[in-house]
Design a protein around this motif. Sequence first.
Motif, PDB file in Angstrom:
ATOM      1  N   LYS A  48       0.847  -1.195   0.000  1.00 14.29           N
ATOM      2  CA  LYS A  48       0.000   0.000   0.000  1.00 14.29           C
ATOM      3  C   LYS A  48       0.877   1.237   0.000  1.00 14.29           C
ATOM      4  O   LYS A  48       2.059   1.175   0.319  1.00 14.29           O
ATOM      5  N   CYS A  49       0.308   2.334  -0.376  1.00  8.52           N
ATOM      6  CA  CYS A  49       1.020   3.603  -0.273  1.00  8.52           C
ATOM      7  C   CYS A  49       0.760   4.174   1.113  1.00  8.52           C
ATOM      8  O   CYS A  49      -0.253   3.872   1.736  1.00  8.52           O
ATOM      9  N   CYS A  50       1.663   4.988   1.598  1.00 11.55           N
ATOM     10  CA  CYS A  50       1.571   5.533   2.947  1.00 11.55           C
ATOM     11  C   CYS A  50       1.507   7.054   2.903  1.00 11.55           C
ATOM     12  O   CYS A  50       2.195   7.684   2.114  1.00 11.55           O
ATOM     13  N   TYR A  51       0.701   7.604   3.772  1.00  9.19           N
ATOM     14  CA  TYR A  51       0.626   9.058   3.884  1.00  9.19           C
ATOM     15  C   TYR A  51       1.804   9.570   4.700  1.00  9.19           C
ATOM     16  O   TYR A  51       2.279   8.893   5.610  1.00  9.19           O
ATOM     17  N   SER A  52       2.256  10.765   4.358  1.00  9.71           N
ATOM     18  CA  SER A  52       3.383  11.336   5.086  1.00  9.71           C
ATOM     19  C   SER A  52       3.057  11.469   6.564  1.00  9.71           C
ATOM     20  O   SER A  52       3.937  11.335   7.413  1.00  9.71           O
ATOM     21  N   GLY A  53       1.799  11.701   6.892  1.00 14.44           N
ATOM     22  CA  GLY A  53       1.390  11.791   8.294  1.00 14.44           C
ATOM     23  C   GLY A  53       1.633  10.504   9.055  1.00 14.44           C
ATOM     24  O   GLY A  53       1.945  10.524  10.248  1.00 14.44           O
ATOM     25  N   ILE A  79      11.275   7.027  -4.608  1.00 17.20           N
ATOM     26  CA  ILE A  79       9.870   6.980  -4.207  1.00 17.20           C
ATOM     27  C   ILE A  79       9.055   7.824  -5.172  1.00 17.20           C
ATOM     28  O   ILE A  79       9.599   8.607  -5.948  1.00 17.20           O
ATOM     29  N   GLN A  80       7.763   7.641  -5.100  1.00 19.64           N
ATOM     30  CA  GLN A  80       6.856   8.482  -5.874  1.00 19.64           C
ATOM     31  C   GLN A  80       5.730   8.919  -4.955  1.00 19.64           C
ATOM     32  O   GLN A  80       5.410   8.236  -3.988  1.00 19.64           O
ATOM     33  N   GLY A  81       5.162  10.071  -5.246  1.00 18.71           N
ATOM     34  CA  GLY A  81       4.104  10.609  -4.411  1.00 18.71           C
ATOM     35  C   GLY A  81       2.908  11.007  -5.228  1.00 18.71           C
ATOM     36  O   GLY A  81       3.018  11.340  -6.400  1.00 18.71           O
ATOM     37  N   TYR A  87      -3.612  15.801   1.613  1.00 13.24           N
ATOM     38  CA  TYR A  87      -2.742  14.656   1.897  1.00 13.24           C
ATOM     39  C   TYR A  87      -1.808  14.347   0.734  1.00 13.24           C
ATOM     40  O   TYR A  87      -2.149  14.572  -0.424  1.00 13.24           O
ATOM     41  N   ILE A  88      -0.651  13.805   1.086  1.00 11.77           N
ATOM     42  CA  ILE A  88       0.277  13.302   0.083  1.00 11.77           C
ATOM     43  C   ILE A  88       0.608  11.877   0.485  1.00 11.77           C
ATOM     44  O   ILE A  88       1.000  11.626   1.618  1.00 11.77           O
ATOM     45  N   LYS A  89       0.403  10.951  -0.442  1.00 11.53           N
ATOM     46  CA  LYS A  89       0.776   9.574  -0.126  1.00 11.53           C
ATOM     47  C   LYS A  89       1.973   9.177  -0.972  1.00 11.53           C
ATOM     48  O   LYS A  89       2.118   9.604  -2.108  1.00 11.53           O
ATOM     49  N   TYR A  90       2.814   8.360  -0.370  1.00 13.50           N
ATOM     50  CA  TYR A  90       4.062   7.957  -0.995  1.00 13.50           C
ATOM     51  C   TYR A  90       4.147   6.444  -1.062  1.00 13.50           C
ATOM     52  O   TYR A  90       3.590   5.738  -0.229  1.00 13.50           O
ATOM     53  N   CYS A  91       4.870   5.974  -2.057  1.00 12.64           N
ATOM     54  CA  CYS A  91       5.183   4.558  -2.162  1.00 12.64           C
ATOM     55  C   CYS A  91       6.516   4.413  -2.889  1.00 12.64           C
ATOM     56  O   CYS A  91       7.042   5.374  -3.451  1.00 12.64           O
ATOM     57  N   ILE A  92       7.037   3.216  -2.842  1.00 15.91           N
ATOM     58  CA  ILE A  92       8.297   2.918  -3.517  1.00 15.91           C
ATOM     59  C   ILE A  92       8.118   3.103  -5.022  1.00 15.91           C
ATOM     60  O   ILE A  92       7.123   2.679  -5.589  1.00 15.91           O
TER      61      ILE A  92
END
Length: 111
Positions: A48-53, A79-81, A87-92
């Motif tokens: 899953k992608c994760c939020y910076s929070g 990484i990509q966002g 919100y900003i979500k990030y993942c590999i």
Amino acid sequence: MENKAKVKVKVKVEGYSDEQEKIARYSKALGHPVRVFIMDFLVKNAEKCCYSGDMAEELPIARSTLSQHLSELKAAGLIQGEINPPYIKYCINKTGWSEARELLETFFNRK
């Protein structure tokens, strides 16, 4: 008496290969414990992608500092966002991560 200020000039040295440039870029991006933590966090949550929070709750640093580290990793292609205000979500970035792993593995296995 004349004051001569020293000016730093960034000159690219001829002769570095693309591979060497990429190894240096990935190494620099991974050159801080917070960024290593972020990559570890995202790898562990790769499904899953994760939020910076989410990451901010795990780290004892300001959100603005976390944002700077995320920007470094993103600029390196690790990484990509995705921005969905606020919100900003990030993942590999699977392509960049795979390339970094392959380049560094090859580099460390040289004889």
